[in-house]
Design an enzyme around this catalytic site. Structure first.
Site, PDB file in Angstrom:
ATOM      1  N   HIS A  14       0.915  -1.196  -0.032  1.00 26.49           N
ATOM      2  CA  HIS A  14       0.050   0.088   0.197  1.00 26.49           C
ATOM      3  C   HIS A  14       0.640   1.471   0.185  1.00 26.49           C
ATOM      4  O   HIS A  14       1.333   1.725   1.092  1.00 26.49           O
ATOM      5  CB  HIS A  14      -0.902   0.076   1.074  1.00 26.49           C
ATOM      6  CG  HIS A  14      -2.162   1.198   1.479  1.00 26.49           C
ATOM      7  ND1 HIS A  14      -3.240   0.995   1.940  1.00 26.49           N
ATOM      8  CD2 HIS A  14      -1.837   2.372   0.603  1.00 26.49           C
ATOM      9  CE1 HIS A  14      -3.657   2.056   1.976  1.00 26.49           C
ATOM     10  NE2 HIS A  14      -3.044   2.855   1.066  1.00 26.49           N
ATOM     11  N   HIS A  16       1.140   5.084  -2.323  1.00 30.53           N
ATOM     12  CA  HIS A  16       1.150   5.767  -3.548  1.00 30.53           C
ATOM     13  C   HIS A  16       2.542   6.334  -4.181  1.00 30.53           C
ATOM     14  O   HIS A  16       2.826   7.057  -3.319  1.00 30.53           O
ATOM     15  CB  HIS A  16       0.028   6.810  -3.036  1.00 30.53           C
ATOM     16  CG  HIS A  16      -1.291   6.349  -2.326  1.00 30.53           C
ATOM     17  ND1 HIS A  16      -2.309   6.047  -3.200  1.00 30.53           N
ATOM     18  CD2 HIS A  16      -1.575   5.850  -1.132  1.00 30.53           C
ATOM     19  CE1 HIS A  16      -3.209   5.849  -2.342  1.00 30.53           C
ATOM     20  NE2 HIS A  16      -3.004   5.511  -1.145  1.00 30.53           N
ATOM     21  N   HIS A 194      -9.568   1.246  -1.533  1.00 30.06           N
ATOM     22  CA  HIS A 194      -9.442   1.840  -0.215  1.00 30.06           C
ATOM     23  C   HIS A 194     -11.038   1.686   0.477  1.00 30.06           C
ATOM     24  O   HIS A 194     -11.838   2.184  -0.473  1.00 30.06           O
ATOM     25  CB  HIS A 194      -9.166   3.068  -0.071  1.00 30.06           C
ATOM     26  CG  HIS A 194      -7.496   3.508  -0.273  1.00 30.06           C
ATOM     27  ND1 HIS A 194      -6.798   2.905  -1.425  1.00 30.06           N
ATOM     28  CD2 HIS A 194      -6.644   4.366   0.176  1.00 30.06           C
ATOM     29  CE1 HIS A 194      -5.619   3.254  -1.178  1.00 30.06           C
ATOM     30  NE2 HIS A 194      -5.462   4.260  -0.376  1.00 30.06           N
ATOM     31  N   GLU A 197     -11.536   3.495   5.840  1.00 28.06           N
ATOM     32  CA  GLU A 197     -10.348   4.380   6.212  1.00 28.06           C
ATOM     33  C   GLU A 197     -10.848   5.499   7.333  1.00 28.06           C
ATOM     34  O   GLU A 197     -10.894   5.217   8.415  1.00 28.06           O
ATOM     35  CB  GLU A 197      -9.506   5.023   5.280  1.00 28.06           C
ATOM     36  CG  GLU A 197      -8.318   6.014   5.714  1.00 28.06           C
ATOM     37  CD  GLU A 197      -7.549   6.674   4.810  1.00 28.06           C
ATOM     38  OE1 GLU A 197      -8.016   6.546   3.530  1.00 28.06           O
ATOM     39  OE2 GLU A 197      -6.595   7.033   4.733  1.00 28.06           O
ATOM     40  N   ASP A 275       1.958   3.711   2.967  1.00 26.68           N
ATOM     41  CA  ASP A 275       0.664   4.673   2.394  1.00 26.68           C
ATOM     42  C   ASP A 275       1.386   5.841   1.495  1.00 26.68           C
ATOM     43  O   ASP A 275       1.768   5.730   0.237  1.00 26.68           O
ATOM     44  CB  ASP A 275      -0.329   5.148   3.373  1.00 26.68           C
ATOM     45  CG  ASP A 275      -1.515   5.780   2.716  1.00 26.68           C
ATOM     46  OD1 ASP A 275      -1.896   5.453   1.568  1.00 26.68           O
ATOM     47  OD2 ASP A 275      -2.146   6.140   3.576  1.00 26.68           O
ATOM     48  N   ASP A 276       1.701   7.064   2.327  1.00 19.48           N
ATOM     49  CA  ASP A 276       2.348   8.384   1.486  1.00 19.48           C
ATOM     50  C   ASP A 276       3.549   8.628   2.388  1.00 19.48           C
ATOM     51  O   ASP A 276       3.615   9.566   3.244  1.00 19.48           O
ATOM     52  CB  ASP A 276       1.467   9.338   1.447  1.00 19.48           C
ATOM     53  CG  ASP A 276       0.193   8.971   0.919  1.00 19.48           C
ATOM     54  OD1 ASP A 276       0.245   8.921  -0.651  1.00 19.48           O
ATOM     55  OD2 ASP A 276      -0.868   8.712   1.294  1.00 19.48           O
TER      56      ASP A 276
HETATM   57  N1  ADE Z   1      -4.291   8.990  -1.819  1.00 20.58           N
HETATM   58  C1  ADE Z   1      -3.159   8.888  -1.239  1.00 20.58           C
HETATM   59  N2  ADE Z   1      -2.993   8.600   0.040  1.00 20.58           N
HETATM   60  C2  ADE Z   1      -4.222   8.364   0.474  1.00 20.58           C
HETATM   61  C3  ADE Z   1      -5.193   7.806   1.526  1.00 20.58           C
HETATM   62  N3  ADE Z   1      -4.686   7.381   2.582  1.00 20.58           N
HETATM   63  N4  ADE Z   1      -6.442   7.637   1.295  1.00 20.58           N
HETATM   64  C4  ADE Z   1      -7.034   7.780   0.238  1.00 20.58           C
HETATM   65  N5  ADE Z   1      -6.419   8.238  -0.906  1.00 20.58           N
HETATM   66  C5  ADE Z   1      -5.283   8.348  -0.624  1.00 20.58           C
HETATM   67 ZN    ZN Z   2      -3.727   5.107   0.498  1.00 19.99          ZN
END
Ligand code: ADE
Ligand code: ZN
Length: 336
Positions: A14, A16, A194, A197, A275-276
């Site tokens: 996971h 991006h 997703h 969340e 994630d990011d």
């Molecule tokens: N795009 C990038 N990170 C995300 C996240 N945590 N939830 C939804 N969309 C995303």
């Molecule tokens: Zn994500």
């Protein structure tokens, strides 16, 4: 850093790619592409990363993508991530990208896909990291827009393996995307989404039953619905959990308040992911570290999480068993 976390081979499921844009590279690309940034330095960018929820993060994340214009930019972004992944002993990576964040700025879809794909091929050759690219639809846009994006990407079908769904969750139920996911599955693409969340358990049900998702990204709100927990456990549907992200975006107040122990205690197939990472203060090892420390996880529990990552990966049997063997070797050495 816990040396076992560092040494364990693992899969990142996971991530991006746009969320790996470190402020230094953002500045470099802004200069190269003559894009004005509303910040004076990378440090100033980092200071601006204070989020109150998912939307407050996405507003800044989409701003950051504006420096990505050419295939070389996407290559450089993905290559920087692969170097980091190699340092952290990631042996397999499944990587999301958001084509609509770029095509709406008139970046050709070919430049996006080929730039990332070329870097992934180099990552395989240089580091032996296997990978899959996952095309995500932005759920704040329409189902028709998603369908047009998929059709535009299909000429490059060989470069990606699955589709996903991301962006603002509240008010954008997965069922909006039933048609485009059906079309993607017809093409032999796997599906993830997703869900849960910030959105309710109902969105997880929809991701499974309407979209045919075989893995759920985040999914942490499933604990509110016992029937859903049963379904996830019985079908062994993996949840790709992102602890540092969940704290930064205020899904939980702190790592200690995260429901990871509840998910694991219920027997779900949970994986740890980043994630990011450029926005949330850590890549996969820092996520492992954070939960390891907060919950006092034993080596056996850490291995189980790494093992889950290989179980949940979209790889063939030969690759899966090679990855599991690598993990087993590290575990055995650790016991001695
Ligand atoms: N795009 C990038 N990170 C995300 C996240 N945590 N939830 C939804 N969309 C995303
Ligand atoms: Zn994500």
């Amino acid at each position: 850093m816990n040396s076992l976390v560092k040494r364990m081979p693992k899969a990142e499921l996971h991530l991006h790619i746009e969320g790996t844009l470190e402020p230094e590279l953002m500045f470099e690309l802004a200069l190269r592409n003559r894009v004005a940034l509303p910040f004076k330095s990378p440090d100033e960018v980092r200071k601006a990363y204070k989020f109150s929820d998912l939307q407050s993060f996405l507003d800044i994340y989409y701003q950051g993508t504006r420096v990505l214009l050419h295939d070389r930019d996407f290559y450089d972004l993905a290559w920087a991530y692969l170097q980091k992944a190699h340092e952290q002993n990631v042996r397999h990576a499944e990587i999301f990208f958001d084509p609509q964040a770029h095509t709406e700025r008139d970046v050709p879809i070919q430049a996006i896909i080929e730039g990332i794909h070329d870097a992934l091929r180099c990552g395989e050759q240089r580091f032996g990291i296997s990978s899959r690219l996952i095309l995500c639809f932005l759920r704040h846009l329409s189902g028709d827009d998603a369908m047009r994006t998929l059709e535009a990407a299909l000429p490059y079908r060989n470069a990606f393996a699955g589709v996903g769904l991301d962006s603002s969750e509240r008010g954008h139920p997965p069922e909006k995307f039933t048609k485009v996911f059906a079309r993607a599955r017809e093409e032999g693409l796997f599906a993830v989404a997703h869900a849960g969340e910030e959105g309710p358990p109902e969105y997880v049900w929809q991701a499974l039953d309407r979209l045919g998702a075989s893995r759920i990204d985040h999914g942490v709100r499933c604990v509110e619905d016992p029937a859903l927990m049963d379904r996830l456990r019985t079908d062994r549907v993996p949840l790709t959990v992102c602890p540092l992200s969940n704290v930064k975006l205020r899904v939980f107040d702190s790592i200690r308040a995260h429901n990871l122990p509840h998910l694991l205690g219920a027997g779900l197939c949970v994986t740890i992911n980043s994630d990011d990472p450029a926005y949330f203060g850590g890549y996969i090892n820092e996520n492992f570290e954070a939960v390891g420390e907060a919950f006092d996880l034993t080596p056996v529990q850490l291995w189980a999480l790494a093992r889950n990552s290989f179980e949940a990966a979209f790889v063939d049997d030969a690759r899966r068993s090679a990855l599991l063997t690598e993990l087993e070797m590290v575990c055995q050495n650790n016991r001695r």
